[in-house]
Design a protein around this motif. Structure first.
Motif, PDB file in Angstrom:
ATOM      1  N   THR A 159      -0.005  15.732  14.479  1.00 54.24           N
ATOM      2  CA  THR A 159       0.193  14.293  14.204  1.00 54.24           C
ATOM      3  C   THR A 159       1.300  13.751  15.161  1.00 54.24           C
ATOM      4  OG1 THR A 159       1.875  14.737  12.557  1.00 54.24           O
ATOM      5  CG2 THR A 159      -0.611  14.536  11.866  1.00 54.24           C
ATOM      6  N   GLY A 160       1.670  14.533  16.332  1.00 52.17           N
ATOM      7  CA  GLY A 160       2.612  13.966  17.192  1.00 52.17           C
ATOM      8  C   GLY A 160       3.910  13.671  16.801  1.00 52.17           C
ATOM      9  N   ALA A 161       4.194  12.313  17.206  1.00 48.57           N
ATOM     10  CA  ALA A 161       5.572  11.922  16.812  1.00 48.57           C
ATOM     11  C   ALA A 161       5.716  11.245  15.319  1.00 48.57           C
ATOM     12  CB  ALA A 161       5.994  10.467  17.536  1.00 48.57           C
ATOM     13  N   VAL A 162       4.421  11.427  14.644  1.00 55.44           N
ATOM     14  CA  VAL A 162       4.569  10.950  13.204  1.00 55.44           C
ATOM     15  C   VAL A 162       4.727  12.287  12.546  1.00 55.44           C
ATOM     16  CG1 VAL A 162       3.316  10.122  11.355  1.00 55.44           C
ATOM     17  CG2 VAL A 162       2.913   9.192  13.711  1.00 55.44           C
ATOM     18  N   PRO A 163       6.006  12.514  11.707  1.00 59.22           N
ATOM     19  CA  PRO A 163       6.434  13.458  10.937  1.00 59.22           C
ATOM     20  C   PRO A 163       5.366  13.719   9.679  1.00 59.22           C
ATOM     21  CG  PRO A 163       7.795  11.732  10.328  1.00 59.22           C
ATOM     22  CD  PRO A 163       6.967  11.295  11.476  1.00 59.22           C
ATOM     23  N   LEU A 164       5.133  15.113   9.335  1.00 60.94           N
ATOM     24  CA  LEU A 164       4.397  15.201   8.328  1.00 60.94           C
ATOM     25  C   LEU A 164       5.135  15.060   7.058  1.00 60.94           C
ATOM     26  CD1 LEU A 164       2.644  18.740   8.660  1.00 60.94           C
ATOM     27  CD2 LEU A 164       1.610  16.602   8.378  1.00 60.94           C
ATOM     28  N   ALA A 186       0.866  -1.261  -0.132  1.00 61.27           N
ATOM     29  CA  ALA A 186      -0.063   0.073   0.142  1.00 61.27           C
ATOM     30  C   ALA A 186       0.817   1.299  -0.128  1.00 61.27           C
ATOM     31  CB  ALA A 186      -0.864   0.077   1.291  1.00 61.27           C
ATOM     32  N   ASP A 187       0.364   2.470  -0.311  1.00 61.42           N
ATOM     33  CA  ASP A 187       1.133   3.537  -0.421  1.00 61.42           C
ATOM     34  C   ASP A 187       0.555   4.654   0.361  1.00 61.42           C
ATOM     35  OD1 ASP A 187       2.568   2.995  -3.085  1.00 61.42           O
ATOM     36  OD2 ASP A 187       0.398   2.880  -3.781  1.00 61.42           O
ATOM     37  N   LEU A 188      -0.764   4.395   0.760  1.00 62.30           N
ATOM     38  CA  LEU A 188      -1.396   5.256   1.801  1.00 62.30           C
ATOM     39  C   LEU A 188      -2.094   4.442   2.752  1.00 62.30           C
ATOM     40  CD1 LEU A 188      -3.034   7.889  -0.754  1.00 62.30           C
ATOM     41  CD2 LEU A 188      -0.913   8.312   0.521  1.00 62.30           C
ATOM     42  N   ALA A 189      -2.320   4.922   3.944  1.00 63.47           N
ATOM     43  CA  ALA A 189      -3.162   4.126   4.866  1.00 63.47           C
ATOM     44  C   ALA A 189      -3.719   5.152   5.793  1.00 63.47           C
ATOM     45  CB  ALA A 189      -2.257   3.135   5.702  1.00 63.47           C
ATOM     46  N   LEU A 190      -4.787   4.436   6.330  1.00 63.54           N
ATOM     47  CA  LEU A 190      -5.686   5.137   7.626  1.00 63.54           C
ATOM     48  C   LEU A 190      -5.043   4.313   8.748  1.00 63.54           C
ATOM     49  CD1 LEU A 190      -9.021   5.228   5.729  1.00 63.54           C
ATOM     50  CD2 LEU A 190      -7.607   7.096   6.515  1.00 63.54           C
ATOM     51  N   THR A 191      -5.103   5.183   9.815  1.00 57.34           N
ATOM     52  CA  THR A 191      -4.573   4.569  11.135  1.00 57.34           C
ATOM     53  C   THR A 191      -4.785   5.299  12.408  1.00 57.34           C
ATOM     54  OG1 THR A 191      -2.380   3.413  12.243  1.00 57.34           O
ATOM     55  CG2 THR A 191      -2.235   5.575  10.840  1.00 57.34           C
ATOM     56  N   THR A 192      -5.084   4.492  13.358  1.00 58.40           N
ATOM     57  CA  THR A 192      -5.260   5.618  14.485  1.00 58.40           C
ATOM     58  C   THR A 192      -3.878   6.218  15.011  1.00 58.40           C
ATOM     59  OG1 THR A 192      -4.921   3.564  16.052  1.00 58.40           O
ATOM     60  CG2 THR A 192      -7.360   4.151  15.447  1.00 58.40           C
ATOM     61  N   ALA A 193      -3.926   7.251  15.912  1.00 58.24           N
ATOM     62  CA  ALA A 193      -2.678   7.786  16.161  1.00 58.24           C
ATOM     63  C   ALA A 193      -1.872   6.991  17.175  1.00 58.24           C
ATOM     64  CB  ALA A 193      -3.072   9.298  17.073  1.00 58.24           C
ATOM     65  N   ASP A 194      -2.536   6.178  18.086  1.00 59.24           N
ATOM     66  CA  ASP A 194      -1.544   5.234  18.900  1.00 59.24           C
ATOM     67  C   ASP A 194      -0.863   4.246  18.193  1.00 59.24           C
ATOM     68  OD1 ASP A 194      -4.116   4.045  18.524  1.00 59.24           O
ATOM     69  OD2 ASP A 194      -4.226   3.448  20.669  1.00 59.24           O
ATOM     70  N   VAL A 195      -1.561   3.477  17.007  1.00 56.48           N
ATOM     71  CA  VAL A 195      -0.839   2.470  16.215  1.00 56.48           C
ATOM     72  C   VAL A 195       0.340   3.373  15.826  1.00 56.48           C
ATOM     73  CG1 VAL A 195      -1.177   1.069  14.491  1.00 56.48           C
ATOM     74  CG2 VAL A 195      -2.714   1.011  16.374  1.00 56.48           C
ATOM     75  N   ALA A 196      -0.034   4.448  15.091  1.00 58.51           N
ATOM     76  CA  ALA A 196       1.141   5.227  14.035  1.00 58.51           C
ATOM     77  C   ALA A 196       2.351   5.658  15.021  1.00 58.51           C
ATOM     78  CB  ALA A 196       0.300   6.451  13.484  1.00 58.51           C
ATOM     79  N   GLU A 197       2.132   5.877  16.140  1.00 60.09           N
ATOM     80  CA  GLU A 197       3.314   6.407  17.110  1.00 60.09           C
ATOM     81  C   GLU A 197       3.844   5.238  17.366  1.00 60.09           C
ATOM     82  OE1 GLU A 197       3.689   8.819  21.098  1.00 60.09           O
ATOM     83  OE2 GLU A 197       2.929   9.861  19.313  1.00 60.09           O
ATOM     84  N   ASP A 198       3.309   4.121  17.692  1.00 59.54           N
ATOM     85  CA  ASP A 198       3.942   2.809  18.030  1.00 59.54           C
ATOM     86  C   ASP A 198       5.100   2.380  16.537  1.00 59.54           C
ATOM     87  OD1 ASP A 198       2.981   2.578  20.377  1.00 59.54           O
ATOM     88  OD2 ASP A 198       1.624   0.910  19.910  1.00 59.54           O
ATOM     89  N   ALA A 199       4.410   2.664  15.440  1.00 58.02           N
ATOM     90  CA  ALA A 199       4.888   2.101  14.471  1.00 58.02           C
ATOM     91  C   ALA A 199       6.330   3.079  14.046  1.00 58.02           C
ATOM     92  CB  ALA A 199       3.914   2.393  12.962  1.00 58.02           C
ATOM     93  N   VAL A 200       6.231   4.374  14.370  1.00 56.28           N
ATOM     94  CA  VAL A 200       7.463   5.354  14.155  1.00 56.28           C
ATOM     95  C   VAL A 200       8.288   5.081  15.037  1.00 56.28           C
ATOM     96  CG1 VAL A 200       5.976   7.025  12.632  1.00 56.28           C
ATOM     97  CG2 VAL A 200       6.326   7.403  15.137  1.00 56.28           C
ATOM     98  N   PRO A 231      11.192   0.445  13.930  1.00 60.10           N
ATOM     99  CA  PRO A 231      10.508   1.578  13.430  1.00 60.10           C
ATOM    100  C   PRO A 231      10.288   1.414  11.876  1.00 60.10           C
ATOM    101  CG  PRO A 231      12.369   2.231  14.821  1.00 60.10           C
ATOM    102  CD  PRO A 231      12.457   0.740  14.746  1.00 60.10           C
ATOM    103  N   ILE A 232       8.919   1.883  11.556  1.00 61.77           N
ATOM    104  CA  ILE A 232       8.302   1.819  10.043  1.00 61.77           C
ATOM    105  C   ILE A 232       8.731   3.128   9.607  1.00 61.77           C
ATOM    106  CG2 ILE A 232       6.473   1.605   8.893  1.00 61.77           C
ATOM    107  CD1 ILE A 232       5.600  -0.604  10.441  1.00 61.77           C
ATOM    108  N   GLY A 233       9.247   3.416   8.351  1.00 59.90           N
ATOM    109  CA  GLY A 233       8.969   4.562   7.775  1.00 59.90           C
ATOM    110  C   GLY A 233       7.461   5.026   7.280  1.00 59.90           C
ATOM    111  N   LEU A 234       7.134   6.256   7.913  1.00 60.62           N
ATOM    112  CA  LEU A 234       6.043   6.745   7.933  1.00 60.62           C
ATOM    113  C   LEU A 234       6.021   8.137   7.987  1.00 60.62           C
ATOM    114  CD1 LEU A 234       3.112   5.686   8.252  1.00 60.62           C
ATOM    115  CD2 LEU A 234       3.357   5.611  10.704  1.00 60.62           C
ATOM    116  N   ALA A 235       5.115   8.666   7.253  1.00 60.68           N
ATOM    117  CA  ALA A 235       4.871  10.139   7.288  1.00 60.68           C
ATOM    118  C   ALA A 235       3.246  10.426   7.223  1.00 60.68           C
ATOM    119  CB  ALA A 235       5.331  10.764   6.176  1.00 60.68           C
ATOM    120  N   ALA A 236       2.831  11.450   7.763  1.00 62.64           N
ATOM    121  CA  ALA A 236       1.345  12.004   7.906  1.00 62.64           C
ATOM    122  C   ALA A 236       1.060  13.007   6.978  1.00 62.64           C
ATOM    123  CB  ALA A 236       1.217  12.330   9.295  1.00 62.64           C
ATOM    124  N   LEU A 237      -0.335  12.661   6.583  1.00 62.80           N
ATOM    125  CA  LEU A 237      -0.728  13.909   5.583  1.00 62.80           C
ATOM    126  C   LEU A 237      -1.679  14.742   6.255  1.00 62.80           C
ATOM    127  CD1 LEU A 237       0.118  11.434   3.384  1.00 62.80           C
ATOM    128  CD2 LEU A 237      -1.616  12.329   2.085  1.00 62.80           C
TER     129      LEU A 237
END
Length: 318
Positions: free
Chosen positions: A300-305, A88-102, A111-117
């Motif tokens: 988007t907290g710890a998840v960078p734009l 997948a290129d884009l994904a919907l996710t909750t903030a807590d899961v996204a922060e765990d990922a980064v 850590p997973i390479g991840l950026a927020a829109l």
């Protein structure tokens, strides 16, 4: 407005300043060349992520510059794993899961390479039980049959954290929303955790045929915020939703639209242009009364734009 009251533009500027700094470090291709097809990891059929994802992909594809295809999944955790493996290129996710990922925490062993829109809207954690059943408060869940969310969902992560924080052991059932509500209706479950918009249509439908109790979660919500930070907030199920005679305080967690850092900046800018142009229609399918505002979207907290998102907010909102 007094001199001591921050102006809206000042608040947005401060939020963007922090977000742009983080976004510039995320890394991304910068060319504005021809767009390519993109895949959006959504959620299970019948769920709010799936509904939003389908509406969003239709709006994006109708614009003519991009082709966006929705991909069904188990939701947040599954979605970010799809980003990581390139399916997948884009994904919907909750903030807590996204922060765990980064950060490479909990479900994610690295850590997973991840950026927020954008932070798009807020999920409300529902704890529902039959009104005439034994579950009247959170402590009553001990030893009982409780649906805690499908494997790979953000609901399962949030409900699990709440139960651990409260020190309550339950007989957990890893079920999605439809299966959970069917089991509650039949008496096979004592309670259900569900994280979604308000009102969630399937929960409203059940409330019309089975009197429900919505258990307040405010005490544990405060402790979760202390433990995990601002990914969690205190929110209120409003009076009138699901026939509630009075508001019920519960736990809120944001929902992010995220991307692989390699998604081109030009594509991200187009996606956000459509999201902000059509948010009222797009959010109607997932939560009532939500508004998408820039100062909210960049939180988007710890998840960078994503750099393309940072460029979009800077160009449109200054």
């Amino acid at each position: 407005m007094t001199a001591a009251t921050p102006r809206r533009r000042t608040l947005l500027g401060a939020a963007l300043g922090a977000a742009l700094t983080a976004g510039s470090a995320a890394g991304c291709t910068t060319g504005d060349g021809p767009a390519h097809p993109l895949r959006l990891a959504t959620g299970p059929e019948g769920g709010p992520y799936n509904a939003f994802g389908r509406s969003f992909t239709e709006a994006v594809t109708a614009g003519g510059h991009l082709t966006l295809t929705p991909v069904s999944s188990s939701a947040s955790v599954d979605n970010l794993q799809m980003l990581a493996d390139g399916s997948a290129d884009l994904a919907l996710t909750t903030a807590d899961v996204a922060e765990d990922a980064v950060l490479g925490h909990d479900t994610f062993d690295h850590p997973i390479g991840l950026a927020a829109l954008a932070r798009v809207y807020v999920n409300y954690l529902h704890l529902l039980a039959p009104a005439d059943g034994p579950v009247r408060g959170l402590a009553d869940l001990a030893g009982r049959r409780v649906a805690t969310g499908a494997v790979g969902s953000g609901n399962q992560v949030t409900a699990g954290r709440l139960l651990r924080q409260a020190g309550i052991d339950v007989r957990p059932y890893a079920l999605g929303l439809a299966e959970s509500l069917d089991a509650l209706r039949s008496g096979a479950l004592d309670a259900v955790f569900w994280s979604g918009g308000v009102p969630t249509p399937a929960v409203s439908a059940l409330a019309r045929e089975l009197p429900l109790r919505f258990v307040p979660l405010d005490a544990v919500a405060a402790r979760l915020r202390e433990r995990y930070g601002p990914v969690y907030t205190a929110v209120t199920l409003p009076a009138g939703a699901y026939g509630l005679p009075a508001p019920v305080t519960t736990l809120g967690v944001g929902n992010y639209l995220t991307a692989r850092p390699a998604v081109p900046e030009a594509d991200v800018r187009r996606l956000l242009g459509i999201l902000f142009d059509q948010w009222a229609t797009l959010l109607r399918s997932v939560t009532a009364g939500a508004r998408l505002e820039p100062r909210f979207a960049v939180s988007t907290g710890a998840v960078p734009l994503h750099p393309g998102a940072a460029a979009y907010y800077r160009s449109v909102y200054g």
